[in-house]
Every structure is written in structure tokens, then in C-alpha cells.
Scaffold this motif. Sequence first.
Motif, mmCIF file in Angstrom:
data_model
loop_
_atom_site.group_PDB
_atom_site.id
_atom_site.type_symbol
_atom_site.label_atom_id
_atom_site.label_comp_id
_atom_site.label_asym_id
_atom_site.label_seq_id
_atom_site.Cartn_x
_atom_site.Cartn_y
_atom_site.Cartn_z
ATOM 1 N N VAL A 9 1.017 -1.067 0.045
ATOM 2 C CA VAL A 9 0.164 0.106 0.113
ATOM 3 C C VAL A 9 0.549 1.258 0.212
ATOM 4 O O VAL A 9 1.361 1.489 1.101
ATOM 5 C CB VAL A 9 -0.799 -0.031 1.134
ATOM 6 N N TYR A 10 0.795 1.996 -1.030
ATOM 7 C CA TYR A 10 1.542 3.098 -1.024
ATOM 8 C C TYR A 10 0.676 4.276 -0.965
ATOM 9 O O TYR A 10 -0.659 4.321 -1.141
ATOM 10 C CB TYR A 10 2.099 3.297 -2.730
ATOM 11 N N THR A 11 1.157 5.419 -0.631
ATOM 12 C CA THR A 11 0.525 6.716 -0.519
ATOM 13 C C THR A 11 1.075 7.977 -1.179
ATOM 14 O O THR A 11 2.413 7.789 -1.423
ATOM 15 C CB THR A 11 0.255 7.007 0.932
ATOM 16 N N THR A 12 0.316 8.971 -1.838
ATOM 17 C CA THR A 12 0.899 10.024 -2.458
ATOM 18 C C THR A 12 0.645 11.060 -1.498
ATOM 19 O O THR A 12 0.655 12.166 -2.315
ATOM 20 C CB THR A 12 0.753 10.058 -4.003
ATOM 21 N N LEU A 20 2.651 3.364 5.558
ATOM 22 C CA LEU A 20 2.555 3.013 4.159
ATOM 23 C C LEU A 20 3.875 3.412 3.456
ATOM 24 O O LEU A 20 4.584 4.151 3.696
ATOM 25 C CB LEU A 20 1.461 4.176 3.948
ATOM 26 N N LEU A 21 3.710 2.670 2.286
ATOM 27 C CA LEU A 21 5.027 2.976 1.233
ATOM 28 C C LEU A 21 4.917 4.403 0.653
ATOM 29 O O LEU A 21 3.865 4.770 0.253
ATOM 30 C CB LEU A 21 5.065 1.829 0.323
ATOM 31 N N VAL A 22 5.995 5.026 0.525
ATOM 32 C CA VAL A 22 6.017 6.503 -0.292
ATOM 33 C C VAL A 22 6.678 6.479 -1.342
ATOM 34 O O VAL A 22 7.974 6.141 -1.297
ATOM 35 C CB VAL A 22 6.512 7.500 0.712
ATOM 36 N N PHE A 51 -2.643 -3.935 -9.927
ATOM 37 C CA PHE A 51 -2.501 -2.440 -9.466
ATOM 38 C C PHE A 51 -4.055 -1.964 -9.296
ATOM 39 O O PHE A 51 -4.593 -1.797 -10.499
ATOM 40 C CB PHE A 51 -1.716 -1.792 -10.514
ATOM 41 N N VAL A 52 -4.170 -1.348 -8.226
ATOM 42 C CA VAL A 52 -5.722 -0.698 -7.980
ATOM 43 C C VAL A 52 -5.491 0.285 -7.205
ATOM 44 O O VAL A 52 -4.611 0.708 -6.206
ATOM 45 C CB VAL A 52 -6.732 -1.819 -7.164
ATOM 46 N N HIS A 53 -6.544 1.226 -7.059
ATOM 47 C CA HIS A 53 -6.519 2.276 -6.364
ATOM 48 C C HIS A 53 -6.995 1.986 -4.943
ATOM 49 O O HIS A 53 -7.544 0.800 -4.725
ATOM 50 C CB HIS A 53 -7.607 3.275 -6.666
ATOM 51 N N ALA A 54 -6.518 2.872 -3.758
ATOM 52 C CA ALA A 54 -6.744 2.509 -2.631
ATOM 53 C C ALA A 54 -8.142 2.439 -2.142
ATOM 54 O O ALA A 54 -8.444 1.290 -1.356
ATOM 55 C CB ALA A 54 -6.016 3.379 -1.685
#
Length: 196
Positions: A9-12, A20-22, A51-54
Motif C-alpha cells: 500500500v503506497y500513498t502519495t 504506508l510506502l511512499v 494495480f488498484v486504487h486504494a
Amino acid sequence: MLSGSVPFVYTTERSPEFGLLVPPTLRGREASAYLSYVIEFYDHLPEYSIFVHAFPEQWHNDLFGPYTLNTLRNIRLQAIDAYGYVNLRCQHNPGCPTSVYPLSPSQADIENHDIRAYFANAYQQIFNVTSDKVPGAIGNVCCGQFAVSRDRIRARPKEDYQRILDWAATTELTNDFGVGWVLEKLWHIIFGMDAV
């Protein structure tokens, strides 16, 4: 979630939640997260990457309703095996049969400095190609949710993904939204599909 899957799970967000991964750049919305994952795990990819949106509910999800979980439950791994890349959206609108004409932007796009006016230039930078390699038309199923096989990801060298991420971080052709939009139009090409 698919049995045996491991979420990354990445965050922008500018102020990320703990754990969370950045990605190294926050430009390009989900594109920077997707590219960061591919680069970081390139040598240790699972057989399939999805790959999907959170958020659990997305307007991008169509055939099985708005919930991503329902879309994930209905993924056919055989389709990923057959094609290497599969968009998770089933409806062809918007985006098909064509949605971008890199070599012939509209006058309105030129006057408004829309990224469509610079798409050929972006394509050349992203793929490190000359202008004669830019397709006249690009068509794809909308949006940035898809599944890709390990082999299809690795068909392109890791350095290509790093160049694309560097482009996302530094391009002056467009803004954050435009970076993500350009890559939404190109994921299928990045992963080896025809331009249309």
C-alpha cells in the motif's frame, strides 16, 4: 483479496500515514506508486501484480459493481497468462477505440496548452524513442487499474521504469494530474500491448 496475495500500500499524500510506502515522487497520482513498486520489486516480483486504487469503492470498477473486492474476486488469471496485461475495466468507454492522437492535437489543445498538444513529446521521452516511433493514435480501456504478469513486466528492463518515473518527477510538459493522465493512456503500451 485474492488468496495468498500480499498488498503493498503506497500513498502519495504529502503527510503519509505511518506504515504506508511512499514513492520517491508524489507526482502523477497512482502512477508514481505503481512505478515505484515495479522498480523496487523488479527482481522479486510475484507471478501476477495487480494495480488498484486504494479506496474500496471506485467508479472505474464496472462489471461487478463499484467495489474493488468484487472485481478482484472475478479476475481470470488465465486472461493474464494469455495477454500478459489486462485492464480491470470491462467497458470500453471512455478511451476506446481511440482517445489520443499524438501527431495531430486539436487547435483547442494547442491554444489551451493541454497535455494532448505535447503528447508526442511526452511519448518520445517516456519510451526514449524518436518521433517516427510515435503512434498516430492511441486507444485503451480507461483508467489506472490493471493486472500484469511478471514476465510482461520483465519484458522491459528495470531502467525503462526508472526513466519513466524520472519523467513523472521532472517533466515540465504538464502538471501532476497530466502526468497521471498520460501514463493512464500508456500503461498498455508500457506493458507490451499494441497502441490501439
